[in-house]
Design an enzyme around this catalytic site. Structure first.
Site, PDB file in Angstrom:
ATOM      1  N   LYS A  88       9.088  -0.860  14.135  1.00  0.00           N
ATOM      2  CA  LYS A  88       9.689  -0.538  12.829  1.00  0.00           C
ATOM      3  C   LYS A  88      10.786   0.503  13.012  1.00  0.00           C
ATOM      4  O   LYS A  88      11.870   0.391  12.452  1.00  0.00           O
ATOM      5  CB  LYS A  88       8.640   0.041  11.879  1.00  0.00           C
ATOM      6  CG  LYS A  88       7.587  -0.913  11.398  1.00  0.00           C
ATOM      7  CD  LYS A  88       6.748  -0.190  10.326  1.00  0.00           C
ATOM      8  CE  LYS A  88       5.453  -0.889  10.036  1.00  0.00           C
ATOM      9  NZ  LYS A  88       4.551  -0.114   9.199  1.00  0.00           N
ATOM     10  N   GLU A 121      10.463  -4.593   4.656  1.00  0.00           N
ATOM     11  CA  GLU A 121      10.570  -6.011   4.286  1.00  0.00           C
ATOM     12  C   GLU A 121      10.284  -6.186   2.788  1.00  0.00           C
ATOM     13  O   GLU A 121      11.001  -6.901   2.075  1.00  0.00           O
ATOM     14  CB  GLU A 121       9.545  -6.858   5.075  1.00  0.00           C
ATOM     15  CG  GLU A 121       9.816  -6.967   6.564  1.00  0.00           C
ATOM     16  CD  GLU A 121       9.171  -5.847   7.369  1.00  0.00           C
ATOM     17  OE1 GLU A 121       8.825  -4.789   6.786  1.00  0.00           O
ATOM     18  OE2 GLU A 121       9.023  -6.024   8.594  1.00  0.00           O
ATOM     19  N   GLY A 128      -4.975  -1.989   4.881  1.00  0.00           N
ATOM     20  CA  GLY A 128      -4.153  -3.122   4.426  1.00  0.00           C
ATOM     21  C   GLY A 128      -4.830  -4.461   4.670  1.00  0.00           C
ATOM     22  O   GLY A 128      -4.904  -5.317   3.784  1.00  0.00           O
ATOM     23  N   ARG A 129      -5.359  -4.656   5.870  1.00  0.00           N
ATOM     24  CA  ARG A 129      -5.954  -5.959   6.216  1.00  0.00           C
ATOM     25  C   ARG A 129      -7.353  -6.130   5.629  1.00  0.00           C
ATOM     26  O   ARG A 129      -7.994  -7.149   5.859  1.00  0.00           O
ATOM     27  CB  ARG A 129      -5.957  -6.138   7.727  1.00  0.00           C
ATOM     28  CG  ARG A 129      -6.590  -4.990   8.499  1.00  0.00           C
ATOM     29  CD  ARG A 129      -6.228  -5.048   9.982  1.00  0.00           C
ATOM     30  NE  ARG A 129      -6.705  -3.894  10.717  1.00  0.00           N
ATOM     31  CZ  ARG A 129      -6.057  -2.755  10.859  1.00  0.00           C
ATOM     32  NH1 ARG A 129      -4.883  -2.592  10.279  1.00  0.00           N
ATOM     33  NH2 ARG A 129      -6.557  -1.762  11.565  1.00  0.00           N
ATOM     34  N   LYS A 156       0.840  -1.198   0.000  1.00  0.00           N
ATOM     35  CA  LYS A 156       0.000   0.000   0.000  1.00  0.00           C
ATOM     36  C   LYS A 156       0.879   1.254   0.000  1.00  0.00           C
ATOM     37  O   LYS A 156       0.691   2.160  -0.788  1.00  0.00           O
ATOM     38  CB  LYS A 156      -0.910  -0.038   1.234  1.00  0.00           C
ATOM     39  CG  LYS A 156      -1.850   1.134   1.339  1.00  0.00           C
ATOM     40  CD  LYS A 156      -2.809   0.954   2.506  1.00  0.00           C
ATOM     41  CE  LYS A 156      -3.563   2.242   2.761  1.00  0.00           C
ATOM     42  NZ  LYS A 156      -4.503   2.164   3.866  1.00  0.00           N
ATOM     43  N   HIS A 182      -5.367 -33.424  17.430  1.00  0.00           N
ATOM     44  CA  HIS A 182      -4.275 -34.271  17.933  1.00  0.00           C
ATOM     45  C   HIS A 182      -3.140 -33.423  18.490  1.00  0.00           C
ATOM     46  O   HIS A 182      -2.018 -33.910  18.633  1.00  0.00           O
ATOM     47  CB  HIS A 182      -3.786 -35.189  16.820  1.00  0.00           C
ATOM     48  CG  HIS A 182      -4.852 -36.161  16.412  1.00  0.00           C
ATOM     49  ND1 HIS A 182      -5.041 -37.366  17.040  1.00  0.00           N
ATOM     50  CD2 HIS A 182      -5.849 -36.058  15.496  1.00  0.00           C
ATOM     51  CE1 HIS A 182      -6.079 -37.988  16.505  1.00  0.00           C
ATOM     52  NE2 HIS A 182      -6.591 -37.204  15.567  1.00  0.00           N
ATOM     53  N   GLU A 207      -5.025  -6.807  14.551  1.00  0.00           N
ATOM     54  CA  GLU A 207      -4.520  -5.484  14.181  1.00  0.00           C
ATOM     55  C   GLU A 207      -5.649  -4.457  14.266  1.00  0.00           C
ATOM     56  O   GLU A 207      -5.411  -3.280  14.508  1.00  0.00           O
ATOM     57  CB  GLU A 207      -3.906  -5.518  12.769  1.00  0.00           C
ATOM     58  CG  GLU A 207      -2.900  -4.400  12.530  1.00  0.00           C
ATOM     59  CD  GLU A 207      -2.017  -4.603  11.310  1.00  0.00           C
ATOM     60  OE1 GLU A 207      -0.853  -4.978  11.451  1.00  0.00           O
ATOM     61  OE2 GLU A 207      -2.513  -4.365  10.187  1.00  0.00           O
TER      62      GLU A 207
HETATM   63  O1  F6P Z   1       1.875  -4.217   9.926  1.00  0.00           O
HETATM   64  C1  F6P Z   1       1.550  -2.920   9.586  1.00  0.00           C
HETATM   65  C2  F6P Z   1       1.083  -2.795   8.192  1.00  0.00           C
HETATM   66  O2  F6P Z   1       0.911  -1.448   7.922  1.00  0.00           O
HETATM   67  C3  F6P Z   1      -0.188  -3.586   7.879  1.00  0.00           C
HETATM   68  O3  F6P Z   1      -1.335  -2.957   8.319  1.00  0.00           O
HETATM   69  C4  F6P Z   1      -0.094  -3.705   6.414  1.00  0.00           C
HETATM   70  O4  F6P Z   1      -1.000  -4.643   5.911  1.00  0.00           O
HETATM   71  C5  F6P Z   1       1.354  -4.103   6.269  1.00  0.00           C
HETATM   72  O5  F6P Z   1       2.023  -3.317   7.254  1.00  0.00           O
HETATM   73  C6  F6P Z   1       1.958  -3.890   4.918  1.00  0.00           C
HETATM   74  O6  F6P Z   1       1.936  -2.544   4.541  1.00  0.00           O
HETATM   75  P1  F6P Z   1       2.156  -2.107   3.045  1.00  0.00           P
HETATM   76  O7  F6P Z   1       1.066  -2.691   2.238  1.00  0.00           O
HETATM   77  O8  F6P Z   1       2.121  -0.612   3.056  1.00  0.00           O
HETATM   78  O9  F6P Z   1       3.494  -2.630   2.596  1.00  0.00           O
END
Ligand code: F6P
Length: 543
Positions: A507, A212, A267-268, A206, A384, A353
């Site tokens: 972060k 990452e 995002g979620r 987003k 199990h 979240e």
């Molecule tokens: O973990 C925080 C967060 O902002 C989530 O809400 C989101 O889905 C994820 O990081 C990834 O963010 P982006 O889509 O901006 O890379």
């Protein structure tokens, strides 16, 4: 608005809880022969059985009164209308617009966003058709056969979960990987057998600043350019999904190859936006649209069904009942479907979240518990492993048992394996609810000293969700059901379910610590525990 725990509806529930005491499900069922029929709902393709809950008609009506006092319906209407209900980020919350039909009108700041949504869906569909037909080729003219989605959190869990859930409907000639972890092992394992000339990367973020994702995307680009020997190859092997065209361009992806979404999609809550591009390629545009229709069906149900028949409202209220009046700290999601193996992890982000908050809208700390820990794995495997605690532990763990009447594989038909799977689901709901009383154990001739160990108290609540079959529409219905359940709970708890400030601090600190690991940079004021860990890491890493 008064604080939640100052409401008379809240006190009424507390009083009712005390009066109910330890009433047993065995007695509730004995007193009402039709409890199973009365405490059920059919919404779209989902049948919800909520009879095995520690509730009476009075409990349900008190819970609905609480929802009314909290203004859940008003907040719901504000969400659907496009009001900026994500008040800490000053944003509308409009994932429901992502699945609105073409002729719907949903306005944000006076602009109807539905045409934009469909324009992107159409572009995604055109791109999908080109990839699936082989018209879109890699840099050397080879057909694309491997698709790697790079993203994390909401930019990974949704498409990864749905791809797994809907595998039976996917193009089996294409191989999909979902890379999220900054651990280089994740990308390595995706690429180890991949042919660069046939690999397409979808960089999904987003913000397009998530460390990452950008780190993995950079490594993937290096891998590709080294293999194909030309920077120009990036244009044929990298596309982006983002709200941030500037950052996409900075990264080196042509914005002509970018699929857009908007800041009013959390995002979620985003996998039915362009974040679902990998999924659309797997399913084809028609399958993706069926899934959107499933979402929309549940949206309409949530928006219009009366409180007594409103499934997301009901599930949300049951969660409130256990979290706030039974002190349940966790909620288990137990799909009896191998294809649904990633569904609990997906719901974990959606729920935790969203509702893992401790400050109310007025900025004051909450005096009531909010979101539970959501967890789970496919049912029979769990039986199990950890079901022992669910049946005989000291904690109350409300559970959702999710199953499908029809198998999706031939094996399910031929060997009746599917019936065995579903027999387990029904048996677990029964065992959790009714247990096995000591008298019954003793009557079976069990030695007296062993009777307590073999007794099941029961009275452990569960919802059973039974759908006809797992298909794109049903998955959409299920996800939207949970999205709106989370919404209901956030509204009652008086928190912002649509921000996630709690992930920011880690972060920032990671960015600060990294130079200490790589270059030995000084970190003034570092606590003695972290300082020792950093020093030890450097030594073991040979730095
Ligand atoms: O973990 C925080 C967060 O902002 C989530 O809400 C989101 O889905 C994820 O990081 C990834 O963010 P982006 O889509 O901006 O890379």
């Amino acid at each position: 608005m008064p604080r939640l725990n100052h409401l008379s509806e809240w006190s009424a529930l507390a009083k009712h809880r005390a009066e109910l005491g330890e009433v047993h499900l065995r007695d509730l069922f004995a007193a009402d022969a039709d409890r199973g029929g009365r405490y059920s709902l059919q919404v779209g393709d989902l049948y919800l059985d909520y009879a095995k809950h520690l509730v009476t008609d009075e409990t349900l009506s008190l819970l609905r009164e609480l929802a009314a006092a909290r203004g859940v319906n008003e907040l719901r209407d504000a969400m659907f209308r496009g009001d900026k209900i994500n008040f800490t980020e000053h944003r509308a919350v409009l994932h429901t617009a992502l699945r609105a039909p073409r002729d719907a009108v949903v306005e944000v700041d006076g602009e109807n966003v539905v045409p934009k949504v469909h324009a992107v869906l159409d572009r995604m569909a055109a791109f999908t058709d080109r990839v699936r037909s082989g018209e879109w080729t890699g840099f050397t003219g080879e057909r694309i056969t491997t698709i790697v989605n790079i993203g994390i959190g909401g930019s990974d869990l949704g498409p990864a979960m749905a791809y797994e859930a809907l595998r039976a409907y996917t193009d089996r000639g294409l191989v999909f990987h979902f890379v999220s972890n900054v651990d280089p092992a994740d990308l390595h394992e995706a690429l180890v057998a991949a042919d660069p000339a046939r690999t397409l990367f979808i960089i999904s973020s987003k913000t397009f600043t998530t460390i990452e994702t950008i780190t993995n995307a950079t490594a993937a680009r290096k891998w590709l350019v080294e293999a194909l020997g030309d920077e120009a190859a990036v244009a044929k092997h990298f596309v982006a999904v983002s709200t941030n065209a500037n950052e996409v361009a900075k990264f080196g992806i042509d914005t002509a190859n970018m699929f857009e979404f908007w800041d009013w999609v959390g995002g979620r809550y985003s996998y039915d936006s362009a974040i679902g591009l990998s999924l659309m390629i797997a399913l084809g545009p028609a399958g993706f649209r069926q899934m959107l229709d499933g979402f929309h069906l549940m949206d309409e149900h949530f928006r219009t069904a009366p409180p007594e028949q409103n499934a997301p409202l009901l599930l949300g209220l049951l969660g409130i009942w256990y979290r706030n009046f039974h002190d349940a700290q966790t909620h288990a999601v137990l799909p009896y479907s191998h294809y649904m193996s990633k569904f609990p992890a997906y719901l974990q982000q959606l729920d935790m979240e969203s509702n893992g908050k401790s400050v109310a809208r007025d900025g004051r700390p909450v005096d009531w518990d909010t979101g539970p820990v959501v967890w789970g794995t496919p049912g029979t495997n769990g039986q199990h492993a950890y079901y022992q605690l669910l049946h005989q532990g000291t904690m109350l763990v409300p559970a959702d048992l999710i199953g499908f009447a029809r198998p999706l594989t031939e094996l399910g038909e031929l060997a009746e394996q599917h019936d065995l799977l579903m027999a387990n689901l029904f048996a677990q709901g029964q065992a959790l609810a009714f247990g096995k009383p000591a008298e019954q154990v003793a009557a079976e001739g069990v030695a007296e000293a062993e009777v307590p160990h073999r007794t099941f108290h029961g009275n452990r609540p569960s919802t059973t969700i039974l759908a006809t079959e797992l298909n794109p529409s049903v998955l959409g219905q299920l996800v939207a059901l949970y999205e709106h359940k989370v919404f209901v709970q956030g509204a009652i708890w008086d928190i912002d379910s649509f921000d996630q400030w709690g992930v920011e601090l880690g972060k920032v600190l990671a960015k600060r610590i990294e130079p200490a690991l790589t270059e030995g940079a000084e970190l003034p004021g570092l606590d003695s525990s972290t300082a020792t860990l950093v020093a030890r890491y450097r030594t073991k890493r040979g730095r």
